[in-house]
Write an enzyme that holds these catalytic residues in place. Structure first.
Site, PDB file in Angstrom:
ATOM      1  N   ASP A  34     -47.673 -35.490 -29.039  1.00  0.00           N
ATOM      2  CA  ASP A  34     -46.787 -35.205 -27.907  1.00  0.00           C
ATOM      3  C   ASP A  34     -45.423 -35.877 -28.079  1.00  0.00           C
ATOM      4  OD1 ASP A  34     -49.001 -34.025 -26.821  1.00  0.00           O
ATOM      5  OD2 ASP A  34     -49.089 -35.303 -25.039  1.00  0.00           O
ATOM      6  N   ASP A  35     -44.437 -35.273 -27.443  1.00  0.00           N
ATOM      7  CA  ASP A  35     -43.117 -35.873 -27.146  1.00  0.00           C
ATOM      8  C   ASP A  35     -42.051 -35.696 -28.219  1.00  0.00           C
ATOM      9  OD1 ASP A  35     -44.481 -36.618 -24.896  1.00  0.00           O
ATOM     10  OD2 ASP A  35     -44.240 -38.774 -25.158  1.00  0.00           O
ATOM     11  N   HIS A  85     -43.991 -28.832 -23.496  1.00  0.00           N
ATOM     12  CA  HIS A  85     -44.239 -30.111 -22.827  1.00  0.00           C
ATOM     13  C   HIS A  85     -43.073 -30.404 -21.858  1.00  0.00           C
ATOM     14  CE1 HIS A  85     -46.569 -33.781 -22.588  1.00  0.00           C
ATOM     15  NE2 HIS A  85     -45.671 -34.565 -23.141  1.00  0.00           N
ATOM     16  N   HIS A  89     -39.396 -33.684 -20.206  1.00  0.00           N
ATOM     17  CA  HIS A  89     -40.548 -34.578 -20.042  1.00  0.00           C
ATOM     18  C   HIS A  89     -40.730 -34.979 -18.580  1.00  0.00           C
ATOM     19  CE1 HIS A  89     -43.442 -37.840 -21.131  1.00  0.00           C
ATOM     20  NE2 HIS A  89     -43.747 -36.957 -22.046  1.00  0.00           N
ATOM     21  N   HIS A 173     -48.807 -39.597 -30.384  1.00  0.00           N
ATOM     22  CA  HIS A 173     -47.416 -39.310 -30.001  1.00  0.00           C
ATOM     23  C   HIS A 173     -46.488 -39.462 -31.199  1.00  0.00           C
ATOM     24  CE1 HIS A 173     -49.279 -40.082 -26.108  1.00  0.00           C
ATOM     25  NE2 HIS A 173     -48.287 -39.400 -25.575  1.00  0.00           N
TER      26      HIS A 173
END
Ligand SMILES: [Zn+2]
Length: 208
Positions: A34-35, A85, A89, A173
């Site tokens: 993620d991210d 996503h 964020h 991540h």
């Protein structure tokens, strides 16, 4: 620990979401990041995945894709999956549904995917109801907490070993905050999972 392995009650708050996806008892899992994408970390992750010959799914922040289109393209070129996503964020609980879904829509202009994962693992029910019409909502079965300054890379590795089971969706991540723990624990985790006989799947059957 409840955070690493979300309890059933929490899972029930998100009807229709995927936390774990078993395949007729076959030993498989879903590795997710993620991210990202960011140039400091994501290309390194891609090299590690190539080294072990495994595929993953990257839940990308739209703003990062906008800033680093070349890194985003690397993810696609190397044959990995991507998911939305949000663009910035967003923590869903702090936003009205209309604004939240608009932010997801802005990210979708750059990230063409049927998959969505809510940042921070939260969103309000109307947001879920709105988004699941368009997306498969992918949550997780094992969160490594690689981002937390309170855990070590050994803790991250132990979490993977302790909680991963058939069909688990596992979260790392590709972010600066998680970088140290992730760089140390992720390759070890892949080695261990391969030695345990896990096959690394992506969510290709949800492809549009
Ligand atoms: Zn996130």
């Amino acid at each position: 620990m409840l955070i690493e392995h979300p309890p059933l009650l929490y899972r029930l708050l998100f009807p229709g979401a995927i936390w774990r996806k078993e395949d007729n008892g076959r030993k498989c899992l879903f590795l997710t990041f993620d991210d990202g994408p960011i140039p400091e970390v994501t290309p390194w992750v891609l090299d590690v995945l190539d080294r072990y010959g495994v595929k993953a799914t990257f839940f990308c922040v739209g703003e990062n894709v906008y800033k680093h289109p070349d890194v985003y393209q690397m993810i696609l070129d190397r044959g990995h999956g991507v998911g939305n996503h949000t663009y910035n964020h967003l923590q869903g609980l702090r936003f009205r549904t209309k604004d939240y879904t608009a932010n997801v829509g802005k990210a979708a202009e750059l990230i063409h995917s049927p998959l969505f994962r809510p940042p921070h693992g939260h969103m309000r029910r109307p947001q879920l109801v709105a988004l699941r019409k368009q997306y498969k909502i992918i949550m997780w079965d094992v969160i490594t907490r690689d981002y937390s300054p309170r855990v070590t890379s050994d803790d991250v590795f132990r979490t993977v070993c302790k909680y991963t089971r058939n069909g688990s969706v596992v979260v790392f991540h590709d972010s600066l905050k998680a970088e140290k723990n992730m760089r140390e624990a992720m390759p070890r985790s892949i080695e261990w999972l391969l030695s345990e006989g896990y096959r690394f799947d992506t969510f290709t059957d949800f492809a549009r």
